[in-house]
Design an enzyme around this catalytic site. Sequence first.
Site, mmCIF file in Angstrom:
data_model
loop_
_atom_site.group_PDB
_atom_site.id
_atom_site.type_symbol
_atom_site.label_atom_id
_atom_site.label_comp_id
_atom_site.label_asym_id
_atom_site.label_seq_id
_atom_site.Cartn_x
_atom_site.Cartn_y
_atom_site.Cartn_z
ATOM 1 N N CYS A 79 -1.359 6.496 -3.869
ATOM 2 C CA CYS A 79 -1.850 5.498 -4.834
ATOM 3 C C CYS A 79 -3.153 5.900 -5.526
ATOM 4 O O CYS A 79 -3.513 5.319 -6.542
ATOM 5 C CB CYS A 79 -1.995 4.141 -4.164
ATOM 6 S SG CYS A 79 -3.280 4.090 -2.903
ATOM 7 N N HIS A 116 -16.783 -7.149 -2.096
ATOM 8 C CA HIS A 116 -15.395 -6.802 -2.386
ATOM 9 C C HIS A 116 -15.171 -5.329 -2.059
ATOM 10 O O HIS A 116 -15.930 -4.465 -2.495
ATOM 11 C CB HIS A 116 -15.115 -7.045 -3.874
ATOM 12 C CG HIS A 116 -13.762 -6.578 -4.314
ATOM 13 N ND1 HIS A 116 -12.624 -7.311 -4.088
ATOM 14 C CD2 HIS A 116 -13.367 -5.454 -4.956
ATOM 15 C CE1 HIS A 116 -11.580 -6.649 -4.576
ATOM 16 N NE2 HIS A 116 -12.002 -5.521 -5.108
ATOM 17 N N HIS A 119 -7.986 -4.351 -1.791
ATOM 18 C CA HIS A 119 -6.906 -5.290 -1.469
ATOM 19 C C HIS A 119 -6.084 -4.746 -0.320
ATOM 20 O O HIS A 119 -6.123 -3.552 -0.025
ATOM 21 C CB HIS A 119 -6.010 -5.519 -2.692
ATOM 22 C CG HIS A 119 -6.701 -6.275 -3.781
ATOM 23 N ND1 HIS A 119 -7.438 -5.648 -4.747
ATOM 24 C CD2 HIS A 119 -6.791 -7.609 -4.027
ATOM 25 C CE1 HIS A 119 -7.959 -6.568 -5.563
ATOM 26 N NE2 HIS A 119 -7.577 -7.759 -5.150
ATOM 27 N N ASP A 123 2.866 -2.609 2.586
ATOM 28 C CA ASP A 123 3.756 -1.452 2.457
ATOM 29 C C ASP A 123 3.157 -0.205 3.113
ATOM 30 O O ASP A 123 3.448 0.918 2.725
ATOM 31 C CB ASP A 123 4.061 -1.181 0.972
ATOM 32 C CG ASP A 123 2.785 -0.948 0.157
ATOM 33 O OD1 ASP A 123 1.676 -0.905 0.754
ATOM 34 O OD2 ASP A 123 2.887 -0.818 -1.067
ATOM 35 N N ARG A 131 -1.483 -1.695 4.320
ATOM 36 C CA ARG A 131 -2.200 -0.689 3.534
ATOM 37 C C ARG A 131 -3.470 -1.326 2.971
ATOM 38 O O ARG A 131 -3.406 -2.137 2.060
ATOM 39 C CB ARG A 131 -1.329 -0.164 2.394
ATOM 40 C CG ARG A 131 -2.071 0.764 1.430
ATOM 41 C CD ARG A 131 -1.120 1.484 0.470
ATOM 42 N NE ARG A 131 -0.323 0.575 -0.332
ATOM 43 C CZ ARG A 131 -0.599 0.240 -1.602
ATOM 44 N NH1 ARG A 131 -1.638 0.758 -2.238
ATOM 45 N NH2 ARG A 131 0.185 -0.599 -2.255
ATOM 46 N N CYS A 133 -6.103 -0.872 0.688
ATOM 47 C CA CYS A 133 -6.302 -0.043 -0.504
ATOM 48 C C CYS A 133 -7.741 -0.265 -0.969
ATOM 49 O O CYS A 133 -8.059 -1.300 -1.540
ATOM 50 C CB CYS A 133 -5.288 -0.472 -1.560
ATOM 51 S SG CYS A 133 -5.362 0.497 -3.048
#
Length: 146
Positions: A79, A116, A119, A123, A131, A133
């Site tokens: 990704c 922050h 996310h 998957d 995951r 990310c």
Amino acid sequence: MTDHKNNPYYSRTDTTHLHVSDKEWEKILPPGVYNIARDKGTEYAFSGKYWKTDTKGTYYCAVCGNPLFKSDAKFASTCGWPSFYEAIHPGSVRYENDTSHGMRRTEVLCGRCDSHLGHIFDDGPPPTHQRFCMNSAVLEFEPDEK
Ligand code: FE
């Protein structure tokens, strides 16, 4: 390691929850960190410093120093962002529903400073199939001692 002497809140051992205003963070953090951590920005895929690293060590919150992930839980994701299947401790991160940009996602925030981080998606690989990310800009890697 980044110099944190202008950041009085930075600690890798203190777990006290921080209540620091964005206005205050803006004075302390580099703009590239502030944009993601406090304005919930996202770095470009394949642009961050950690998306393909596999060195053994620990990833800390670049804002407050809270330990977030071990390299053992990092996996090679296509990704373009550093991806982990679990946090270092359950309480090291917290979650919020995020319905921005017309999507339903789960936001991951630092458990200590509420910045922050990115996310979480379902998957990922075993054993958790999750995951995380993350954005490299809000992580700080420290290799294990040799
Ligand atoms: Fe933090």
